[in-house]
Motif scaffolding. Sequence first.
Motif, PDB file in Angstrom:
ATOM      1  N   LYS A 145      35.582  37.303  40.526  1.00 56.38           N
ATOM      2  CA  LYS A 145      36.319  36.747  39.400  1.00 56.38           C
ATOM      3  C   LYS A 145      35.296  36.024  38.532  1.00 56.38           C
ATOM      4  N   GLN A 146      35.036  36.573  37.369  1.00 55.62           N
ATOM      5  CA  GLN A 146      34.005  36.002  36.508  1.00 55.62           C
ATOM      6  C   GLN A 146      34.515  34.759  35.791  1.00 55.62           C
ATOM      7  N   ALA A 147      33.674  33.723  35.792  1.00 58.91           N
ATOM      8  CA  ALA A 147      33.975  32.460  35.105  1.00 58.91           C
ATOM      9  C   ALA A 147      35.367  31.941  35.455  1.00 58.91           C
ATOM     10  N   SER A 148      35.721  32.023  36.727  1.00 59.21           N
ATOM     11  CA  SER A 148      37.064  31.616  37.132  1.00 59.21           C
ATOM     12  C   SER A 148      37.206  30.105  37.294  1.00 59.21           C
ATOM     13  N   LEU A 149      36.096  29.401  37.434  1.00 61.05           N
ATOM     14  CA  LEU A 149      36.116  27.947  37.517  1.00 61.05           C
ATOM     15  C   LEU A 149      35.066  27.372  36.560  1.00 61.05           C
ATOM     16  N   ILE A 150      35.302  26.163  36.101  1.00 62.68           N
ATOM     17  CA  ILE A 150      34.293  25.421  35.351  1.00 62.68           C
ATOM     18  C   ILE A 150      33.941  24.218  36.223  1.00 62.68           C
ATOM     19  N   ILE A 151      32.681  24.167  36.683  1.00 65.28           N
ATOM     20  CA  ILE A 151      32.223  23.070  37.526  1.00 65.28           C
ATOM     21  C   ILE A 151      31.033  22.428  36.833  1.00 65.28           C
ATOM     22  N   ASN A 152      31.147  21.132  36.584  1.00 64.40           N
ATOM     23  CA  ASN A 152      30.093  20.400  35.852  1.00 64.40           C
ATOM     24  C   ASN A 152      29.765  21.086  34.522  1.00 64.40           C
ATOM     25  N   ASP A 153      30.803  21.460  33.808  1.00 63.60           N
ATOM     26  CA  ASP A 153      30.693  22.084  32.485  1.00 63.60           C
ATOM     27  C   ASP A 153      30.011  23.455  32.507  1.00 63.60           C
ATOM     28  N   LYS A 154      29.939  24.094  33.660  1.00 64.94           N
ATOM     29  CA  LYS A 154      29.282  25.395  33.782  1.00 64.94           C
ATOM     30  C   LYS A 154      30.253  26.401  34.388  1.00 64.94           C
ATOM     31  N   PRO A 155      30.417  27.572  33.743  1.00 67.93           N
ATOM     32  CA  PRO A 155      31.289  28.598  34.321  1.00 67.93           C
ATOM     33  C   PRO A 155      30.742  29.090  35.660  1.00 67.93           C
ATOM     34  N   GLU A 156      31.632  29.232  36.625  1.00 67.71           N
ATOM     35  CA  GLU A 156      31.263  29.696  37.964  1.00 67.71           C
ATOM     36  C   GLU A 156      32.093  30.924  38.325  1.00 67.71           C
ATOM     37  N   ASP A 157      31.419  31.922  38.877  1.00 68.89           N
ATOM     38  CA  ASP A 157      32.106  33.105  39.399  1.00 68.89           C
ATOM     39  C   ASP A 157      32.566  32.819  40.830  1.00 68.89           C
ATOM     40  N   GLU A 158      33.646  33.488  41.205  1.00 68.60           N
ATOM     41  CA  GLU A 158      34.146  33.390  42.573  1.00 68.60           C
ATOM     42  C   GLU A 158      34.207  34.777  43.190  1.00 68.60           C
ATOM     43  N   TYR A 159      33.878  34.852  44.472  1.00 66.06           N
ATOM     44  CA  TYR A 159      34.110  36.077  45.232  1.00 66.06           C
ATOM     45  C   TYR A 159      35.534  36.061  45.746  1.00 66.06           C
ATOM     46  N   MET A 160      36.180  37.205  45.682  1.00 69.78           N
ATOM     47  CA  MET A 160      37.442  37.431  46.365  1.00 69.78           C
ATOM     48  C   MET A 160      37.058  38.122  47.668  1.00 69.78           C
ATOM     49  N   MET A 161      37.406  37.503  48.781  1.00 68.57           N
ATOM     50  CA  MET A 161      37.021  38.035  50.083  1.00 68.57           C
ATOM     51  C   MET A 161      38.266  38.252  50.931  1.00 68.57           C
ATOM     52  N   ALA A 162      38.172  39.209  51.847  1.00 68.75           N
ATOM     53  CA  ALA A 162      39.295  39.475  52.740  1.00 68.75           C
ATOM     54  C   ALA A 162      38.790  40.024  54.062  1.00 68.75           C
TER      55      ALA A 162
END
Length: 173
Positions: A145-162
């Motif tokens: 998931k690209q740019a799914s969170l903003i942490i410390n004013d920086k977009p962060e990608d997340e892995y979807m794992m299963a």
Amino acid sequence: MYIEQLNETHAPMLAEVMHTVEQEADFMMMAPGERNVTPIKIAEQLKRMEKQASSAVFAAAGNDQFAGYGFVFGSSTERTKHRAYLVMGVRKNSQGQGIGSRLLEHMISWCGENGVMRIELTTVCRNKEAVRLYEKFGFQVEGKKQASLIINDKPEDEYMMARVEDEERSECE
């Protein structure tokens, strides 16, 4: 340290560890102080979850406090009741002691005992320790998931794992 399934009587200790983890952690979904975690709200959530056969909450307990916690959020609809979503956190001063592994192992076991064959989670891609932990327990990256969170004013990608237990299924062609 032992793993305990929680009920509403554990709300004060769960609220405290959740608050602490969110204050310390770099990669949680909620920013420090953003979630209004109170024992009353946690007790209500635990009561609701106790009524759902496909959901549970666990804590790594010892020394009169919780070192970490794990939520299993299940589904009740016919076509999705075989899957659950995990959320977990461990206090910074308890990391590196196998607590995350014990919590995750316990949640996976609980899922198996309760008919859950697909276990899902997300983690910030930069959180290499978490990615390694999940992979150690058979989770695979299914997407990003690209740019799914903003942490410390920086977009962060997340892995979807299963992690999927039953390999007998129809697959995409």
